[in-house]
Design an enzyme around this catalytic site. Sequence first.
Site, short mmCIF file in Angstrom:
data_model
loop_
_atom_site.label_atom_id
_atom_site.label_comp_id
_atom_site.label_asym_id
_atom_site.label_seq_id
_atom_site.Cartn_x
_atom_site.Cartn_y
_atom_site.Cartn_z
N MET A 27 0.83 -1.20 0.00
CA MET A 27 0.00 0.00 0.00
C MET A 27 0.87 1.25 0.00
SD MET A 27 -3.55 -0.73 1.98
CE MET A 27 -2.95 -0.58 3.65
N HIS A 31 9.23 1.05 3.16
CA HIS A 31 10.31 1.12 4.13
C HIS A 31 11.22 -0.10 3.96
CE1 HIS A 31 7.87 -1.82 6.23
NE2 HIS A 31 6.89 -0.95 6.39
N GLY A 33 11.34 -2.89 5.42
CA GLY A 33 10.62 -4.15 5.35
C GLY A 33 10.18 -4.48 3.93
N HIS A 34 9.65 -3.47 3.24
CA HIS A 34 9.26 -3.68 1.84
C HIS A 34 10.48 -3.98 0.97
CE1 HIS A 34 5.83 -1.01 3.23
NE2 HIS A 34 5.19 -2.07 2.75
N GLN A 58 -10.34 -2.63 2.42
CA GLN A 58 -9.87 -3.25 3.65
C GLN A 58 -9.86 -2.29 4.84
OE1 GLN A 58 -6.05 -4.16 1.63
NE2 GLN A 58 -5.08 -3.65 3.59
N GLY A 144 4.86 -10.27 3.82
CA GLY A 144 5.58 -10.25 5.08
C GLY A 144 4.90 -11.06 6.17
N GLN A 145 5.71 -11.72 6.99
CA GLN A 145 5.20 -12.48 8.13
C GLN A 145 4.58 -11.57 9.18
OE1 GLN A 145 4.92 -15.77 8.76
NE2 GLN A 145 4.08 -15.33 10.80
N GLN A 150 -3.04 -12.39 7.63
CA GLN A 150 -3.22 -12.11 6.21
C GLN A 150 -2.49 -13.14 5.36
OE1 GLN A 150 -2.73 -8.01 4.34
NE2 GLN A 150 -0.76 -8.93 3.79
N ARG A 184 2.75 2.71 9.53
CA ARG A 184 2.06 3.50 10.55
C ARG A 184 2.98 3.98 11.67
NH1 ARG A 184 -2.10 -0.29 9.00
NH2 ARG A 184 -4.04 0.79 8.47
#
Length: 278
Positions: A27, A31, A33-34, A58, A144-145, A150, A184
């Site tokens: 979305m 960062h 993680g992405h 969502q 991602g875990q 999800q 977030r």
Amino acid sequence: MDLIVARNREDLVKARGGGEVALVPTMGALHEGHRSLMRLARSRADQVVVSVFVNPLQFGPNEDFSRYPRTFEADLEVCRAEGVDVVFHPNAEDMYRPDRQVSLLAGRMGEIVEGESRPGHFDGVLTVVLKLFNLVQPSVAVFGQKDAQQLALIRRMVADLDVPVEIVGAPTVREHDGLALSSRNRYLSEDDRQVALALSRALRAGEAERRPGAIREAAREVLAAAGPRLDVDYVVLVDPATFTEVGEEHAGEAVLAVAARVGATRLIDNVVLNVNPD
């Protein structure tokens, strides 16, 4: 080859190269993680497609859709730096017809744990993910875990609907202080951030135990010690495939998952651990 920005199905068809395609659905507000997801995708395919789409389906009526961070130009720079081939950035009108009637239902698994707190959330997630699969036509998709429920639901959708896409889960990436990376996190003040660190501390406390009851209790004690500024939603120890609570006799893998609100920001986190009741 320069990064291609695709806005619709026709653009994706033109951008498609030869060989295997890996999709990283996001979305935006990208960062580290992405970035880790993109690197994993690159190792699995010839072409990497990253979708950047804030999916309205969502978000509930009282959630943060309007204030969710949108940083598309910065996201493009991240994708360029990671060697992404195509960024798919549709608008909502292209993704969802005004007379749309059909959506996916996540079933009972989508109504528990995170789904109980966010009714309809996983219906929206599965609907957009299946649309992305149909549009991009990947052979592999990387998630991602950190969003463990999800991930489990997407795996279930692929199995139940015979979707020919391999689902790959990537480890949660954390900041230096243990906070799980999230778009977030930018909403947190410095004081809020210190409170939010209770989530990762709770998971570490649970990891130190082996019996299901002791795991839950250790995590709850850490969260309770954080005080009233941490509004805890849930602390659960669940089966990784079904997200149903495990019993005291459970042995093997389980997911310890927590959710809480700090100020106006809701955060989730989890860890996969090995339960040994003996």
